[in-house]
Design a protein around this motif. Structure first.
Motif: not given
Length: 79
Positions: A53-79
C-alpha cells in the motif's frame, strides 16, 4: 523564468527515474515485465500488505508530480 524552467526539467527527470523504479518494484501479477527482471523469483516471498500500500501511494504521488511538472513545463513554453 529561466530558473523555474530548469528547475521543472530537473524535477521531471528525477520524478521520471523514481517513477520507473517504483513501478518496477511492484509485485508482479504474472507474465509481465517484473517477471522478466527476476520478479518471479521474489514473488514467492510474500510481501507485507502495508508495504504494498505504501508503494502504491508513493507511485501515485510520484506520478502526480510527474504529470504536474509536464503541464507546467508546457505552460511555461507558451510564454
Amino acid at each position: 523564468m529561466f530558473f523555474v524552467s530548469i528547475l521543472l526539467k530537473v524535477l521531471l527527470v528525477i520524478s521520471s527515474l523514481f517513477l520507473i523504479l517504483s513501478i518496477l518494484l511492484h509485485k508482479g501479477k504474472g507474465g509481465g515485465v517484473s517477471d522478466m527482471f527476476g520478479g518471479g523469483i521474489s514473488s514467492s516471498m510474500s510481501s507485507s500488505g502495508v508495504a504494498e500500500r505504501n508503494l502504491n501511494r508513493i507511485t501515485v504521488v510520484t506520478a502526480v508530480v510527474w504529470v504536474t511538472s509536464i503541464i507546467l513545463i508546457g505552460v511555461l513554453e507558451l510564454f
